[in-house]
Scaffold this active site. Structure first.
Site, PDB file in Angstrom:
ATOM      1  N   GLY A   9       0.837  -1.196   0.000  1.00  0.00           N
ATOM      2  CA  GLY A   9       0.000   0.000   0.000  1.00  0.00           C
ATOM      3  C   GLY A   9       0.869   1.242   0.000  1.00  0.00           C
ATOM      4  O   GLY A   9       1.931   1.284  -0.615  1.00  0.00           O
TER       5      GLY A   9
ATOM      6  N   GLU B 227      -8.510  -1.211   3.179  1.00  0.00           N
ATOM      7  CA  GLU B 227      -7.378  -1.563   4.022  1.00  0.00           C
ATOM      8  C   GLU B 227      -7.861  -2.313   5.249  1.00  0.00           C
ATOM      9  O   GLU B 227      -8.758  -1.861   5.945  1.00  0.00           O
ATOM     10  CB  GLU B 227      -6.637  -0.302   4.449  1.00  0.00           C
ATOM     11  CG  GLU B 227      -6.099   0.486   3.259  1.00  0.00           C
ATOM     12  CD  GLU B 227      -5.397   1.753   3.690  1.00  0.00           C
ATOM     13  OE1 GLU B 227      -4.683   1.704   4.704  1.00  0.00           O
ATOM     14  OE2 GLU B 227      -5.578   2.785   3.030  1.00  0.00           O
TER      15      GLU B 227
ATOM     16  N   ILE C 219      -5.619  -6.308  10.775  1.00  0.00           N
ATOM     17  CA  ILE C 219      -5.929  -7.549  11.475  1.00  0.00           C
ATOM     18  C   ILE C 219      -5.482  -7.387  12.930  1.00  0.00           C
ATOM     19  O   ILE C 219      -4.358  -6.950  13.194  1.00  0.00           O
ATOM     20  CB  ILE C 219      -5.213  -8.737  10.798  1.00  0.00           C
ATOM     21  CG1 ILE C 219      -5.665  -8.824   9.322  1.00  0.00           C
ATOM     22  CG2 ILE C 219      -5.517 -10.043  11.536  1.00  0.00           C
ATOM     23  CD1 ILE C 219      -4.902  -9.828   8.490  1.00  0.00           C
TER      24      ILE C 219
ATOM     25  N   HIS D  46      -4.046  -8.713  15.403  1.00  0.00           N
ATOM     26  CA  HIS D  46      -3.159  -9.829  15.713  1.00  0.00           C
ATOM     27  C   HIS D  46      -1.758  -9.363  15.331  1.00  0.00           C
ATOM     28  O   HIS D  46      -1.614  -8.595  14.386  1.00  0.00           O
ATOM     29  CB  HIS D  46      -3.548 -11.054  14.868  1.00  0.00           C
ATOM     30  CG  HIS D  46      -2.601 -12.203  15.024  1.00  0.00           C
ATOM     31  ND1 HIS D  46      -2.581 -12.997  16.149  1.00  0.00           N
ATOM     32  CD2 HIS D  46      -1.628 -12.684  14.193  1.00  0.00           C
ATOM     33  CE1 HIS D  46      -1.642 -13.921  15.998  1.00  0.00           C
ATOM     34  NE2 HIS D  46      -1.052 -13.750  14.825  1.00  0.00           N
TER      35      HIS D  46
ATOM     36  N   TYR E  15       2.912  -9.812   2.155  1.00  0.00           N
ATOM     37  CA  TYR E  15       2.625  -9.373   0.778  1.00  0.00           C
ATOM     38  C   TYR E  15       2.576 -10.590  -0.122  1.00  0.00           C
ATOM     39  O   TYR E  15       3.374 -11.517   0.021  1.00  0.00           O
ATOM     40  CB  TYR E  15       3.711  -8.418   0.265  1.00  0.00           C
ATOM     41  CG  TYR E  15       3.804  -7.141   1.047  1.00  0.00           C
ATOM     42  CD1 TYR E  15       2.710  -6.281   1.121  1.00  0.00           C
ATOM     43  CD2 TYR E  15       4.969  -6.798   1.716  1.00  0.00           C
ATOM     44  CE1 TYR E  15       2.784  -5.110   1.852  1.00  0.00           C
ATOM     45  CE2 TYR E  15       5.056  -5.626   2.442  1.00  0.00           C
ATOM     46  CZ  TYR E  15       3.961  -4.784   2.512  1.00  0.00           C
ATOM     47  OH  TYR E  15       4.033  -3.624   3.223  1.00  0.00           O
TER      48      TYR E  15
ATOM     49  N   ARG F  34     -18.518   3.308  11.575  1.00  0.00           N
ATOM     50  CA  ARG F  34     -18.759   4.744  11.407  1.00  0.00           C
ATOM     51  C   ARG F  34     -18.386   5.171   9.999  1.00  0.00           C
ATOM     52  O   ARG F  34     -17.645   4.481   9.298  1.00  0.00           O
ATOM     53  CB  ARG F  34     -17.928   5.540  12.420  1.00  0.00           C
ATOM     54  CG  ARG F  34     -16.437   5.378  12.238  1.00  0.00           C
ATOM     55  CD  ARG F  34     -15.619   6.279  13.151  1.00  0.00           C
ATOM     56  NE  ARG F  34     -14.177   5.991  13.026  1.00  0.00           N
ATOM     57  CZ  ARG F  34     -13.384   6.526  12.094  1.00  0.00           C
ATOM     58  NH1 ARG F  34     -13.867   7.340  11.171  1.00  0.00           N
ATOM     59  NH2 ARG F  34     -12.100   6.214  12.061  1.00  0.00           N
TER      60      ARG F  34
ATOM     61  N   PHE G 231      -9.503  14.215   9.836  1.00  0.00           N
ATOM     62  CA  PHE G 231      -9.013  14.492  11.178  1.00  0.00           C
ATOM     63  C   PHE G 231      -8.062  15.675  11.135  1.00  0.00           C
ATOM     64  O   PHE G 231      -7.398  15.905  10.134  1.00  0.00           O
ATOM     65  CB  PHE G 231      -8.299  13.251  11.734  1.00  0.00           C
ATOM     66  CG  PHE G 231      -9.238  12.109  11.981  1.00  0.00           C
ATOM     67  CD1 PHE G 231      -9.939  12.007  13.160  1.00  0.00           C
ATOM     68  CD2 PHE G 231      -9.458  11.149  10.993  1.00  0.00           C
ATOM     69  CE1 PHE G 231     -10.833  10.967  13.375  1.00  0.00           C
ATOM     70  CE2 PHE G 231     -10.346  10.102  11.201  1.00  0.00           C
ATOM     71  CZ  PHE G 231     -11.025  10.020  12.404  1.00  0.00           C
TER      72      PHE G 231
END
Length: 157
Positions: free
Chosen positions: A17, A81, A84, A86, A93, A106, A111
Site C-alpha cells: 500500500g 485496508e 488484522i 493480531h 505481501y 462509522r 481528522f
C-alpha cells in the site's frame, strides 16, 4: 447502504500500500489490489467496518476495515485496508487475504491531526473487539469461506 451488503465475503492478494499504516500510525494494514477494490459493490458506504480475516490458510482473527478515500491523506483512489487485530511476525505481501465483513462502525471522516486519527482508529479497534465477541458475530469466525481449497479465488455475498 452500509449494511445492505453485509455480511460481505472477499478474497484477494495482499499488495504493497502507501506504507503509512505501520510507519506513521503504528497500525499495520493489508491492502487489496485495485482489481479487488473495484469488485466491491459500488454503492457500499465508505467508512470503517469490522469482521474476520484470515491470511492464507492461517487462523481467523478479528479485524477492522477501512473502505474509502482516506480524507486525511487526500487519496485519489479508493482503497480497502484491513487491520488484522493480531501481531504477525512478518509481512505477508503476495499472500491471499480472506475477509468477512460483518458490521459497520462509522463513516469516513477527516481528522485535524495524526494524533486524533490514531485515537479514532484505536477506538474503532476496541469497538470491533466488542462487537465480534457477540455470539451472532463470533459464530461467523468458523464460516466455511475461510476453509476453501487452494486456488479458489472469488468474491461473493
Amino acid at each position: 447502504a452500509a449494511m445492505r451488503h453485509l455480511p460481505y465475503f472477499c478474497r484477494g492478494k495482499v499488495v504493497k500500500g502507501f506504507g503509512r499504516g505501520s510507519k506513521e500510525l503504528g497500525i499495520p494494514t493489508a491492502n487489496f489490489s485495485e482489481q479487488v477494490v473495484e469488485s466491491f459493490p459500488s454503492d457500499i458506504s465508505t467508512g470503517i467496518y469490522y469482521g474476520w480475516a484470515c491470511v492464507g490458510n492461517g487462523d481467523v482473527h478479528k479485524m477492522v476495515l477501512s473502505i474509502g478515500w482516506n480524507p486525511f491523506y487526500k487519496n485519489t483512489k479508493k482503497s480497502v485496508e484491513t487491520h488484522i487485530i493480531h501481531t504477525f511476525k512478518e509481512d505477508f505481501y503476495g499472500e491471499i487475504l480472506s475477509i468477512l465483513i460483518v458490521g459497520y462502525i462509522r463513516p469516513e471522516k477527516n481528522f485535524d491531526s495524526l494524533e486524533t486519527l490514531i485515537s479514532a482508529i484505536q477506538e474503532d479497534i476496541e469497538e470491533a473487539k466488542r462487537q465480534l465477541d457477540l455470539p451472532e458475530h463470533l459464530k461467523l469466525k468458523d464460516n466455511n469461506f475461510f476453509h476453501l481449497p487452494e486456488g479458489k479465488i472469488m468474491n461473493h455475498h
